[in-house]
Write a protein that holds these residues in place. Sequence first.
Motif, PDB file in Angstrom:
ATOM      1  N   TYR A  36       2.906  -9.785  -7.439  1.00  0.00           N
ATOM      2  CA  TYR A  36       3.805 -10.750  -6.711  1.00  0.00           C
ATOM      3  C   TYR A  36       3.607 -11.879  -8.249  1.00  0.00           C
ATOM      4  O   TYR A  36       1.771 -12.172  -7.817  1.00  0.00           O
ATOM      5  CB  TYR A  36       3.829 -11.323  -5.054  1.00  0.00           C
ATOM      6  CG  TYR A  36       4.291 -10.149  -5.024  1.00  0.00           C
ATOM      7  CD1 TYR A  36       5.854  -9.883  -4.152  1.00  0.00           C
ATOM      8  CD2 TYR A  36       3.789  -9.378  -3.960  1.00  0.00           C
ATOM      9  CE1 TYR A  36       6.742 -10.063  -3.182  1.00  0.00           C
ATOM     10  CE2 TYR A  36       4.103  -8.494  -3.229  1.00  0.00           C
ATOM     11  CZ  TYR A  36       5.822  -8.558  -2.392  1.00  0.00           C
ATOM     12  OH  TYR A  36       6.232  -7.380  -1.814  1.00  0.00           O
ATOM     13  N   GLU A  45       6.079 -15.763  -5.880  1.00  0.00           N
ATOM     14  CA  GLU A  45       7.136 -15.251  -6.406  1.00  0.00           C
ATOM     15  C   GLU A  45       7.721 -14.521  -5.665  1.00  0.00           C
ATOM     16  O   GLU A  45       7.553 -13.266  -5.612  1.00  0.00           O
ATOM     17  CB  GLU A  45       8.290 -15.498  -7.222  1.00  0.00           C
ATOM     18  CG  GLU A  45       9.278 -14.657  -8.023  1.00  0.00           C
ATOM     19  CD  GLU A  45       9.592 -14.861  -9.564  1.00  0.00           C
ATOM     20  OE1 GLU A  45       9.430 -13.646  -8.958  1.00  0.00           O
ATOM     21  OE2 GLU A  45      10.080 -15.502 -10.068  1.00  0.00           O
ATOM     22  N   LYS A  46       8.903 -14.001  -4.327  1.00  0.00           N
ATOM     23  CA  LYS A  46       9.259 -12.542  -3.685  1.00  0.00           C
ATOM     24  C   LYS A  46      10.472 -12.873  -3.869  1.00  0.00           C
ATOM     25  O   LYS A  46      11.538 -13.554  -3.780  1.00  0.00           O
ATOM     26  CB  LYS A  46       8.758 -12.822  -2.687  1.00  0.00           C
ATOM     27  CG  LYS A  46       9.013 -13.183  -1.751  1.00  0.00           C
ATOM     28  CD  LYS A  46       8.068 -13.452  -0.361  1.00  0.00           C
ATOM     29  CE  LYS A  46       8.080 -12.837   0.957  1.00  0.00           C
ATOM     30  NZ  LYS A  46       9.871 -12.774   1.103  1.00  0.00           N
ATOM     31  N   SER A  47      10.980 -11.342  -2.841  1.00  0.00           N
ATOM     32  CA  SER A  47      12.895 -11.255  -3.234  1.00  0.00           C
ATOM     33  C   SER A  47      13.499 -12.042  -1.961  1.00  0.00           C
ATOM     34  O   SER A  47      12.518 -12.057  -0.919  1.00  0.00           O
ATOM     35  CB  SER A  47      13.483 -10.174  -3.390  1.00  0.00           C
ATOM     36  OG  SER A  47      12.579  -9.382  -2.032  1.00  0.00           O
ATOM     37  N   GLY A  48      14.443 -12.997  -1.887  1.00  0.00           N
ATOM     38  CA  GLY A  48      14.914 -13.580  -1.295  1.00  0.00           C
ATOM     39  C   GLY A  48      14.510 -14.932  -0.207  1.00  0.00           C
ATOM     40  O   GLY A  48      15.178 -15.987  -0.590  1.00  0.00           O
ATOM     41  N   THR A  49      12.867 -15.030  -0.582  1.00  0.00           N
ATOM     42  CA  THR A  49      11.996 -16.370   0.329  1.00  0.00           C
ATOM     43  C   THR A  49      11.034 -16.310  -0.494  1.00  0.00           C
ATOM     44  O   THR A  49      10.459 -15.397  -0.666  1.00  0.00           O
ATOM     45  CB  THR A  49      12.093 -17.057   1.693  1.00  0.00           C
ATOM     46  OG1 THR A  49      11.187 -14.963   1.468  1.00  0.00           O
ATOM     47  CG2 THR A  49      13.255 -15.933   1.802  1.00  0.00           C
ATOM     48  N   ASP A  50      10.978 -17.031  -1.591  1.00  0.00           N
ATOM     49  CA  ASP A  50       9.085 -17.082  -2.343  1.00  0.00           C
ATOM     50  C   ASP A  50       8.376 -18.341  -1.330  1.00  0.00           C
ATOM     51  O   ASP A  50       9.159 -18.675  -0.198  1.00  0.00           O
ATOM     52  CB  ASP A  50       9.530 -18.339  -3.224  1.00  0.00           C
ATOM     53  CG  ASP A  50      10.184 -18.238  -4.655  1.00  0.00           C
ATOM     54  OD1 ASP A  50      10.537 -16.623  -4.212  1.00  0.00           O
ATOM     55  OD2 ASP A  50      10.250 -18.642  -5.283  1.00  0.00           O
TER      56      ASP A  50
END
Length: 184
Positions: free
Chosen positions: A47, A109-114
Amino acid sequence: MGCGGDRHVDLCFSGSYPLMAVSNAVNGPMRGSLTVQCRYEPGWETYKKWWCRGANWDNCRILVKTNGSGEKEKVNQVSIQDNQKMNMFTVTMEELRWNDADTYWCGIEKSGTDLGVKVKVTIDPVTMQCHYSPEWETYVRSWCPDADLSSCTIVVQTAGSELKKNLVSINQKMHTFSMTIWGE
């Protein structure tokens, strides 16, 4: 941990959190550098990691970000490198200035929520001492930041015990005077 916000949303739950700063308060010397280390749990290696400035989690400004690999990324005086074998990424801030003191965030960083954790950065003033022999006791002491003595501009000078000017102080004691740089 950051909580809420529009751009970065933190989960804010009790129990284990997959990201942590080795230290939540870091300091470095004026004109020097500092290093921040952030650890993450296995599974987050590929990530993107980032370093963000600003007290408010939802509108902090990302200064530098990895590309998902272990390569070092640098923007201006800030660099970030992810050691995926050690599950840790390192942020280095160089050529520190007085106004670099602020609240920052280590993030993933990740999809939806960091994911993110808060790190407070402070800048320490730098003090330099100059010694002189007794016959120079009555002369004016001065501080000039340029390496070329013939063309530099005197920032502060004193014939007394102490003077502050332009975020620089000069302090005179017996056969010694010291300059403290508080800012740019």
